[in-house]
Write a protein that holds these residues in place. Structure first.
Motif, PDB file in Angstrom:
ATOM      1  N   ASN A   1       0.825  -1.201   0.000  1.00  0.00           N
ATOM      2  CA  ASN A   1       0.000   0.000   0.000  1.00  0.00           C
ATOM      3  C   ASN A   1       0.864   1.258   0.000  1.00  0.00           C
ATOM      4  O   ASN A   1       1.901   1.314   0.659  1.00  0.00           O
ATOM      5  N   ASN A   2       0.417   2.258  -0.755  1.00  0.00           N
ATOM      6  CA  ASN A   2       1.054   3.583  -0.800  1.00  0.00           C
ATOM      7  C   ASN A   2       2.479   3.567  -1.338  1.00  0.00           C
ATOM      8  O   ASN A   2       3.209   4.544  -1.180  1.00  0.00           O
ATOM      9  N   PHE A   3       2.867   2.473  -1.998  1.00  0.00           N
ATOM     10  CA  PHE A   3       4.217   2.443  -2.554  1.00  0.00           C
ATOM     11  C   PHE A   3       4.428   3.536  -3.596  1.00  0.00           C
ATOM     12  O   PHE A   3       5.518   4.101  -3.724  1.00  0.00           O
ATOM     13  N   SER A   4       3.375   3.849  -4.368  1.00  0.00           N
ATOM     14  CA  SER A   4       3.510   4.823  -5.467  1.00  0.00           C
ATOM     15  C   SER A   4       4.004   6.184  -4.989  1.00  0.00           C
ATOM     16  O   SER A   4       4.564   6.956  -5.766  1.00  0.00           O
ATOM     17  N   LEU A   5       3.821   6.486  -3.705  1.00  0.00           N
ATOM     18  CA  LEU A   5       4.291   7.763  -3.177  1.00  0.00           C
ATOM     19  C   LEU A   5       5.812   7.878  -3.253  1.00  0.00           C
ATOM     20  O   LEU A   5       6.350   8.986  -3.363  1.00  0.00           O
ATOM     21  N   ILE A   6       6.506   6.750  -3.191  1.00  0.00           N
ATOM     22  CA  ILE A   6       7.971   6.789  -3.204  1.00  0.00           C
ATOM     23  C   ILE A   6       8.502   7.203  -4.570  1.00  0.00           C
ATOM     24  O   ILE A   6       9.250   8.179  -4.673  1.00  0.00           O
ATOM     25  N   PRO A   7       8.144   6.502  -5.685  1.00  0.00           N
ATOM     26  CA  PRO A   7       8.625   6.987  -6.985  1.00  0.00           C
ATOM     27  C   PRO A   7       8.068   8.352  -7.357  1.00  0.00           C
ATOM     28  O   PRO A   7       8.744   9.135  -8.027  1.00  0.00           O
ATOM     29  N   GLU A   8       6.821   8.648  -6.924  1.00  0.00           N
ATOM     30  CA  GLU A   8       6.254   9.959  -7.231  1.00  0.00           C
ATOM     31  C   GLU A   8       7.020  11.079  -6.537  1.00  0.00           C
ATOM     32  O   GLU A   8       7.157  12.175  -7.071  1.00  0.00           O
ATOM     33  N   THR A   9       7.537  10.787  -5.341  1.00  0.00           N
ATOM     34  CA  THR A   9       8.209  11.809  -4.551  1.00  0.00           C
ATOM     35  C   THR A   9       9.712  11.831  -4.781  1.00  0.00           C
ATOM     36  O   THR A   9      10.310  12.897  -4.939  1.00  0.00           O
ATOM     37  N   PHE A  10      10.314  10.636  -4.811  1.00  0.00           N
ATOM     38  CA  PHE A  10      11.777  10.560  -4.844  1.00  0.00           C
ATOM     39  C   PHE A  10      12.345  10.059  -6.173  1.00  0.00           C
ATOM     40  O   PHE A  10      13.557  10.043  -6.353  1.00  0.00           O
ATOM     41  N   GLY A  11      11.482   9.615  -7.078  1.00  0.00           N
ATOM     42  CA  GLY A  11      11.966   9.135  -8.374  1.00  0.00           C
ATOM     43  C   GLY A  11      11.926   7.614  -8.466  1.00  0.00           C
ATOM     44  O   GLY A  11      11.892   6.900  -7.466  1.00  0.00           O
ATOM     45  N   HIS A  12      11.934   7.103  -9.700  1.00  0.00           N
ATOM     46  CA  HIS A  12      11.791   5.672  -9.945  1.00  0.00           C
ATOM     47  C   HIS A  12      13.009   4.871  -9.481  1.00  0.00           C
ATOM     48  O   HIS A  12      12.875   3.704  -9.100  1.00  0.00           O
ATOM     49  N   LYS A  13      14.188   5.469  -9.507  1.00  0.00           N
ATOM     50  CA  LYS A  13      15.383   4.758  -9.053  1.00  0.00           C
ATOM     51  C   LYS A  13      15.261   4.403  -7.580  1.00  0.00           C
ATOM     52  O   LYS A  13      15.575   3.273  -7.173  1.00  0.00           O
ATOM     53  N   GLN A  14      14.799   5.360  -6.777  1.00  0.00           N
ATOM     54  CA  GLN A  14      14.603   5.094  -5.356  1.00  0.00           C
ATOM     55  C   GLN A  14      13.473   4.084  -5.149  1.00  0.00           C
ATOM     56  O   GLN A  14      13.534   3.245  -4.248  1.00  0.00           O
ATOM     57  N   GLY A  15      12.453   4.159  -5.999  1.00  0.00           N
ATOM     58  CA  GLY A  15      11.358   3.199  -5.916  1.00  0.00           C
ATOM     59  C   GLY A  15      11.847   1.777  -6.169  1.00  0.00           C
ATOM     60  O   GLY A  15      11.477   0.847  -5.445  1.00  0.00           O
ATOM     61  N   ASP A  16      12.700   1.602  -7.186  1.00  0.00           N
ATOM     62  CA  ASP A  16      13.242   0.278  -7.484  1.00  0.00           C
ATOM     63  C   ASP A  16      14.098  -0.234  -6.337  1.00  0.00           C
ATOM     64  O   ASP A  16      14.097  -1.437  -6.031  1.00  0.00           O
ATOM     65  N   SER A  17      14.835   0.660  -5.698  1.00  0.00           N
ATOM     66  CA  SER A  17      15.670   0.268  -4.561  1.00  0.00           C
ATOM     67  C   SER A  17      14.806  -0.292  -3.427  1.00  0.00           C
ATOM     68  O   SER A  17      15.155  -1.300  -2.794  1.00  0.00           O
ATOM     69  N   VAL A  18      13.662   0.347  -3.177  1.00  0.00           N
ATOM     70  CA  VAL A  18      12.754  -0.127  -2.125  1.00  0.00           C
ATOM     71  C   VAL A  18      12.131  -1.461  -2.531  1.00  0.00           C
ATOM     72  O   VAL A  18      11.977  -2.369  -1.702  1.00  0.00           O
ATOM     73  N   LEU A  19      11.774  -1.620  -3.813  1.00  0.00           N
ATOM     74  CA  LEU A  19      11.199  -2.886  -4.274  1.00  0.00           C
ATOM     75  C   LEU A  19      12.175  -4.043  -4.073  1.00  0.00           C
ATOM     76  O   LEU A  19      11.775  -5.150  -3.693  1.00  0.00           O
ATOM     77  N   LYS A  20      13.446  -3.793  -4.334  1.00  0.00           N
ATOM     78  CA  LYS A  20      14.459  -4.839  -4.129  1.00  0.00           C
ATOM     79  C   LYS A  20      14.565  -5.196  -2.645  1.00  0.00           C
ATOM     80  O   LYS A  20      14.729  -6.372  -2.294  1.00  0.00           O
ATOM     81  N   GLU A  21      14.471  -4.193  -1.780  1.00  0.00           N
ATOM     82  CA  GLU A  21      14.521  -4.444  -0.344  1.00  0.00           C
ATOM     83  C   GLU A  21      13.283  -5.227   0.093  1.00  0.00           C
ATOM     84  O   GLU A  21      13.372  -6.139   0.932  1.00  0.00           O
ATOM     85  N   ILE A  22      12.123  -4.901  -0.473  1.00  0.00           N
ATOM     86  CA  ILE A  22      10.899  -5.644  -0.158  1.00  0.00           C
ATOM     87  C   ILE A  22      11.067  -7.108  -0.547  1.00  0.00           C
ATOM     88  O   ILE A  22      10.753  -8.021   0.226  1.00  0.00           O
ATOM     89  N   ALA A  23      11.565  -7.353  -1.766  1.00  0.00           N
ATOM     90  CA  ALA A  23      11.757  -8.728  -2.247  1.00  0.00           C
ATOM     91  C   ALA A  23      12.723  -9.484  -1.336  1.00  0.00           C
ATOM     92  O   ALA A  23      12.502 -10.663  -1.017  1.00  0.00           O
ATOM     93  N   PHE A  24      13.793  -8.822  -0.897  1.00  0.00           N
ATOM     94  CA  PHE A  24      14.771  -9.439  -0.005  1.00  0.00           C
ATOM     95  C   PHE A  24      14.110  -9.858   1.312  1.00  0.00           C
ATOM     96  O   PHE A  24      14.339 -10.969   1.816  1.00  0.00           O
TER      97      PHE A  24
END
Length: 555
Positions: free
Chosen positions: A170-193
């Protein structure tokens, strides 16, 4: 056959001009000839290997059985070909060669002709392509196509006690919308880990953006619930985004093999339905699938289908909520709002169909319909002597980021209405992903004479340092800060901050969601004369609004 010196020079020139390594072994399998390319590939010096068994036929990277089978095949068939690994003698790097060996007779003696090609780069490219075909680059786990394939293989192998979890962040879209897609991908990798750590396996794949599918075998229902709680607990730890702690929540849906489906498609679909059901409770919850859940999924598809047809069926209409200047005690404008009256469903709330329209790509045609109808309505107001009344029109994030927006608006409004009477409302989340491009779009709208307002101000996550760069005219205080403003000090502080900020930047402010006289007076005393809300009027159709505008406000 005998060769002259000229013949030998020609053969030597020919062999040394080829891109393949060529070598000859005597009947003892010792090297008697090698061309330059052979030495380049293997990293050898001719003087060091002539008379010895070369590593290309005994590299040591393969088991003894490999070389034994190689010579057996050559002795029987007279030919052998395969890939061989070896180490370059100059830089000690590992490489892969395609090697061919041909057995032949030279007089009474057996000899062997060898040809090698360096295929290391080719194999690396194939491995990279193989990786890209299977792995989702944003998450570093299997992509949907490969993941579903592996899940089906897992089902065929296990055949019982398999649980499939469909997870939505939930609310993940706020991260790429606010900080950019690169930061969003970094969080997605951490989630997967974290998810891999929870289920202690890599039976996980991405189902698109912020959704994942996990699967595993279980002993009993308590085992499944324990995994689900562990996954939820893993999200209580914040995610670090550019030095900021960002908290996310999840909803899980669980489907079980056999009882809820026998294929990956069935299990994922039903786990998704269960996840949607868990959302009705609260965040950080999970729900097991029940057969009646798919009814809501079918209903949503039917809703989307009806929404697609709403324009041609003329089911959409516009209403206008008055905006009042409480110091002048008069109506100064209206916000144009869309309504949907379906012939079978009746009234469908915008809070229900707008989010679906945005997700399913329907906001572009609906947004264009709103703009065209707003233009026509402004012309009608002019004919009814509402020449100074402004109209606020919402521009969705999808519209705002569409490169066709500026030419579309120019085509609709150019030389038809006074664009200074039109206020385009844009939410903060629409422009935080690319500030510079957003500013360029804003100036394009300003050049056409439009006024600009930031809608729902105070609820977004954009940096206030950018605000002074925006060519905006007004801030709109979100109604969530108004509804409890008499009781919550936090809301009072936020509203005061917005008013002070607007004053410093020479911007107008309007408060929406004003429903009581106490709220109106409180907002007025804080220094905000423009309000909108049910205290003065619900949204009205075009004729009702004209009558309301022309009546004196008595409240």
């Amino acid at each position: 056959m005998k060769f002259t010196k000229v013949d030998r020079r020609f053969i030597d020139l020919l062999l040394n001009s080829t891109s393949e390594g060529v070598f000859i072994l005597d009947h003892h399998k010792s090297l008697v000839y090698s061309n330059k390319r052979y030495l380049e590939i293997t990293g050898n010096i001719s003087n060091n290997i002539t008379g010895k068994i070369p590593t290309s036929v005994s590299s040591g990277w393969h088991d003894n059985g490999f070389y034994k089978r190689m010579w057996e095949i050559i002795d029987v068939n007279g030919f052998w070909e395969d890939e061989v690994w070896d180490t370059n003698k100059l830089d000690n790097s590992l490489y892969v060669m395609n090697q061919k060996l041909l057995k032949y007779r030279d007089g009474f003696k057996t000899k062997y002709l060898g040809i090698i090609s360096d295929v290391t780069a080719k194999l690396q490219t194939l491995q990279e392509l193989h990786y890209l075909e299977r792995i989702d680059q944003s998450t570093n786990v299997a992509n949907r196509f490969f993941g579903e394939k592996k899940l089906n293989e897992f089902i065929k192998e296990k055949r019982e006690n398999i649980a499939v979890i469909y997870l939505d962040v939930n609310n993940f879209s706020l991260i790429p919308e606010t900080f950019g897609h690169k930061q969003g991908d970094s969080v997605l990798k951490e989630i997967a880990f974290r998810l891999i750590d929870c289920i202690k396996s890599e039976n996980i794949f991405s189902f698109g953006l912020d959704r994942f599918v996990l699967y595993f075998t279980y002993v009993n229902s308590e085992d499944i619930e324990s995994r689900a709680f562990e996954i939820i607990d893993s999200f209580y730890e914040p995610f670090n985004v550019k030095g900021n702690d960002f908290f996310l929540s999840v909803n899980l849906g669980i489907a079980l093999y056999n009882s809820d489906g026998e294929t990956s498609e069935e299990l994922i679909r039903n786990a998704d339905s269960a996840m949607q059901e868990s959302r009705k409770e609260e965040f950080n919850t999970f729900c097991f699938y029940e057969s009646n859940m798919n009814e809501s999924v079918v209903e949503q598809f039917q809703l989307i289908s009806d929404l697609r047809k709403s324009i041609e069926r003329r089911e959409l209409k516009m209403v206008y909520q008055p905006q009042v200047d409480i110091l002048k005690n008069k109506t100064v404008g209206a916000e144009a709002l869309i309504r949907w009256e379906n012939r079978d469903r009746g009234f469908v709330s915008p809070t229900r169909f707008i989010p679906i329209a945005e997700k399913k790509g329907l906001m572009t045609p609906i947004g264009e319909w709103v703009l065209r109808n707003s233009c026509n309505q402004l012309e009608n107001w002019k004919e009814n002597n509402l020449r100074e009344t402004t109209m606020a029109i919402n521009i969705s994030g999808v519209q705002f980021n569409d490169k066709r927006l500026l030419p579309l608006i120019r085509n609709i409004f150019y030389n038809k209405v006074d664009t200074s009477l039109i206020e385009l409302e844009i939410t903060e989340s629409a422009f935080v992903d690319d500030i510079d491009l957003s500013i360029k779009t804003m100036y394009g709208l300003k050049d056409m004479g439009f006024k600009l307002a930031i809608d729902d101000f105070g609820t977004g996550f954009s940096s206030l340092s950018y605000l002074k760069r925006f060519p905006i005219d007004k801030l709109k205080i979100d109604k969530s800060f108004i509804e409890n403003i008499l009781d919550e000090q936090g809301n009072i502080a936020i509203v005061k901050s917005i008013l002070n900020l607007a004053q410093n930047l020479d911007l107008k402010v309007i408060a929406e969601g004003v429903e009581t006289v106490e709220q109106r007076d409180f907002i007025k005393n804080l220094g905000c004369p423009l309000i909108q809300g049910f205290y003065y009027s619900r949204p009205l159709d075009a004729k009702e609004f004209i009558l309301f505008h022309n009546d004196k406000i008595n409240k």
